[in-house]
Design an enzyme around this catalytic site. Structure first.
Site, PDB file in Angstrom:
ATOM      1  N   SER A  48      -8.310  11.231  -0.327  1.00  0.00           N
ATOM      2  CA  SER A  48      -6.892  10.876  -0.247  1.00  0.00           C
ATOM      3  C   SER A  48      -6.093  12.054  -0.765  1.00  0.00           C
ATOM      4  CB  SER A  48      -6.618   9.637  -1.091  1.00  0.00           C
ATOM      5  OG  SER A  48      -7.400   8.575  -0.600  1.00  0.00           O
ATOM      6  N   LEU A  49      -5.457  12.751   0.153  1.00  0.00           N
ATOM      7  CA  LEU A  49      -4.767  13.992  -0.212  1.00  0.00           C
ATOM      8  C   LEU A  49      -3.269  13.729  -0.417  1.00  0.00           C
ATOM      9  CD1 LEU A  49      -5.353  17.010  -0.597  1.00  0.00           C
ATOM     10  CD2 LEU A  49      -4.907  17.339   1.830  1.00  0.00           C
ATOM     11  N   HIS A  50      -2.622  13.256   0.615  1.00  0.00           N
ATOM     12  CA  HIS A  50      -1.235  12.770   0.565  1.00  0.00           C
ATOM     13  C   HIS A  50      -0.185  13.797   0.142  1.00  0.00           C
ATOM     14  CE1 HIS A  50      -3.132   9.003   1.330  1.00  0.00           C
ATOM     15  NE2 HIS A  50      -3.427   8.694   0.092  1.00  0.00           N
TER      16      HIS A  50
ATOM     17  N   GLU B 267     -11.612   2.543  -7.030  1.00  0.00           N
ATOM     18  CA  GLU B 267     -11.981   3.940  -6.799  1.00  0.00           C
ATOM     19  C   GLU B 267     -13.508   4.042  -6.920  1.00  0.00           C
ATOM     20  OE1 GLU B 267     -10.836   6.988  -5.872  1.00  0.00           O
ATOM     21  OE2 GLU B 267     -12.878   7.584  -6.323  1.00  0.00           O
TER      22      GLU B 267
ATOM     23  N   SER C  66     -14.063   6.574   0.357  1.00  0.00           N
ATOM     24  CA  SER C  66     -12.761   7.212   0.152  1.00  0.00           C
ATOM     25  C   SER C  66     -12.475   7.378  -1.330  1.00  0.00           C
ATOM     26  CB  SER C  66     -11.666   6.352   0.798  1.00  0.00           C
ATOM     27  OG  SER C  66     -10.410   6.956   0.626  1.00  0.00           O
TER      28      SER C  66
ATOM     29  N   GLU D 231     -10.569  -8.209  -2.195  1.00  0.00           N
ATOM     30  CA  GLU D 231     -10.295  -8.457  -0.791  1.00  0.00           C
ATOM     31  C   GLU D 231     -11.035  -7.497   0.129  1.00  0.00           C
ATOM     32  OE1 GLU D 231      -6.050  -7.887  -1.580  1.00  0.00           O
ATOM     33  OE2 GLU D 231      -6.110  -6.254  -0.131  1.00  0.00           O
TER      34      GLU D 231
ATOM     35  N   CYS E 292      -7.515  -1.362 -10.081  1.00  0.00           N
ATOM     36  CA  CYS E 292      -7.820   0.066 -10.055  1.00  0.00           C
ATOM     37  C   CYS E 292      -7.038   0.729 -11.178  1.00  0.00           C
ATOM     38  CB  CYS E 292      -7.400   0.652  -8.705  1.00  0.00           C
ATOM     39  SG  CYS E 292      -7.782   2.409  -8.520  1.00  0.00           S
TER      40      CYS E 292
ATOM     41  N   CYS F  77       0.322   2.560  -4.138  1.00  0.00           N
ATOM     42  CA  CYS F  77      -0.817   1.681  -3.863  1.00  0.00           C
ATOM     43  C   CYS F  77      -0.710   0.361  -4.624  1.00  0.00           C
ATOM     44  CB  CYS F  77      -2.112   2.394  -4.228  1.00  0.00           C
ATOM     45  SG  CYS F  77      -3.573   1.421  -3.838  1.00  0.00           S
TER      46      CYS F  77
ATOM     47  N   CYS G 157      -4.377  -2.046   1.198  1.00  0.00           N
ATOM     48  CA  CYS G 157      -5.252  -2.496   0.117  1.00  0.00           C
ATOM     49  C   CYS G 157      -4.475  -3.079  -1.058  1.00  0.00           C
ATOM     50  CB  CYS G 157      -6.141  -1.365  -0.368  1.00  0.00           C
ATOM     51  SG  CYS G 157      -5.328   0.212  -0.394  1.00  0.00           S
TER      52      CYS G 157
END
Ligand code: SAH
Length: 352
Positions: A217-219, A163, A194, A89, A109, A116, A336
């Site tokens: 992407s830390l989060h 990824e 990313s 997508e 992924c 996610c 996503c």
């Protein structure tokens, strides 16, 4: 013989014409069609005999099979079908400075981030460079800019399914073709990549690819918390990831973007903000905050927009550059992997 048409450069096209016993000038003509995402059967100025030879080579295509338009903003979401029937997508977001297309680089992924949707069923396969380029050209064919010299897609973000640094070689080839003058000709400044943080690949990226904007992407502000939602944190600690980010910024002169999805009761307290500001002190960076987009299969919820804004304010007070990202396309499963999963679910229901 080349492996796919869609990611050819001029030299590949020349070699192919030689191999096929065709005139050299055909290389440029064929490449012009390829850069528009046109398949051999529709290459108008190419003789039938050459078109047939080209049709025998895999294309590396991505055809749009479904379009959703947001009622709230101009965001559009696309489902692409690859030539082997796999589905990925993309999302087109309209901004005052241009149109940003978010593309996928893998079918599924395998990074396993708990929040996610892309990773729920693991990775099916990598996308080829041609398939990634085709995601862009398919949108341009669907929505022509109306001006031959202007692209519909002015900016690309590699933030869809997959990824990019886990599909490294194909991503590099894609970036080279996306930025080449005889490719899509998009400035590296207008491309963001990313990653969840594959540290060794961050170190090789500046030499291998045009200097795109690196988003990490830390989060989470510490390893313990990060390991709870991101399995990659078990492979690389923040004491490895943060120096890699600094290296990228020093080497390329580009500001690194840290993405931080705010999850209710997990990583969104004032203490988390303080710890984050200490972690990122002295790095040329910006923090992109977003309230987590709740995914129905996961039991994690996003914070309110007000809380996200307060978190941003606190980071700013502590000396960091930070903003809350606009939420676009929330009514069309903008996060996503959500639309692809819905499509797969609906097909399963249809089969039952
Ligand atoms: N694999 C890459 C790119 C894909 S995801 C990466 O991990 O960066 C693009 C961004 O969306 C990442 O920052 C990812 O962590 C984030 N994301 C994934 N699911 C999300 C959700 N439900 N809500 C908000 N952000 C999400």
């Amino acid at each position: 013989m080349i492996d796919e048409l869609a990611s050819m450069d001029h030299n590949d096209a020349l070699a192919l014409m030689e191999e096929l016993n065709e005139k050299t000038f055909r290389a440029k003509q064929v490449l012009e069609w390829i850069n528009k995402g046109v398949r051999p059967d529709a290459m108008a100025n190419i003789p039938k005999t050459l078109r047939e030879k080209l049709e025998a080579i895999p294309f590396g295509g991505a055809e749009i099979i479904d379009v959703r338009k947001s009622q709230r903003d101009d965001t559009m979401k696309f489902l692409y079908k690859l030539d082997d029937e796999n589905i990925v997508e993309g999302v087109l977001m309209r901004y005052s400075y241009g149109n940003t297309l978010c593309i996928s680089c893998q079918v599924g992924c395998r990074m396993g981030c708990r929040f996610c949707a892309s990773t729920l069923n693991g990775k099916v396969r990598d996308l080829t460079p041609g398939e990634m380029l085709s995601e862009v050209t398919a949108v341009e064919r669907l929505i022509p800019s109306g001006d031959d010299k202007k692209r519909t897609v002015t900016n690309i973000v590699m933030m869809g399914c997959g990824e990019p640094l886990d599909n490294y070689d194909n991503t590099i080839r894609f970036l080279k073709r996306a930025t080449a003058a005889d490719g899509l000709g998009i400035s590296p400044r207008n491309i963001s990549l990313s990653t969840c943080g594959l540290v060794p690949r961050i170190y090789t990226l500046p030499d291998d690819a045009p200097h795109v904007t690196l988003c990490i992407s830390l989060h989470a502000p510490n390893d313990e918390l990060r390991r709870k939602t991101m399995p990659i944190a078990n492979s690389y600690s923040l004491s490895e990831l943060i120096p890699a980010a600094k290296f990228y910024s020093d080497k390329t002169g580009r500001r690194v973007i840290f993405e931080y999805a705010l999850i209710e009761g997990v990583n969104s307290s004032d203490a988390d903000a303080r710890e984050l500001s200490r972690l990122l002190k002295g790095i040329n960076c910006h923090v992109n905050l977003i309230p987590l987009n709740s995914v129905k299969e996961r039991s994690l919820n996003g914070v309110t927009r007000k809380r996200a804004q307060d978190f941003a304010l606190l980071l700013q007070k502590l000396g960091l550059s930070a903003t809350v990202r606009r939420e676009l396309g929330t009514d069309i499963d903008g996060a996503c992997g959500q639309l692809r999963n819905k499509h797969i679910d609906s097909q399963k229901e249809g089969e039952e």
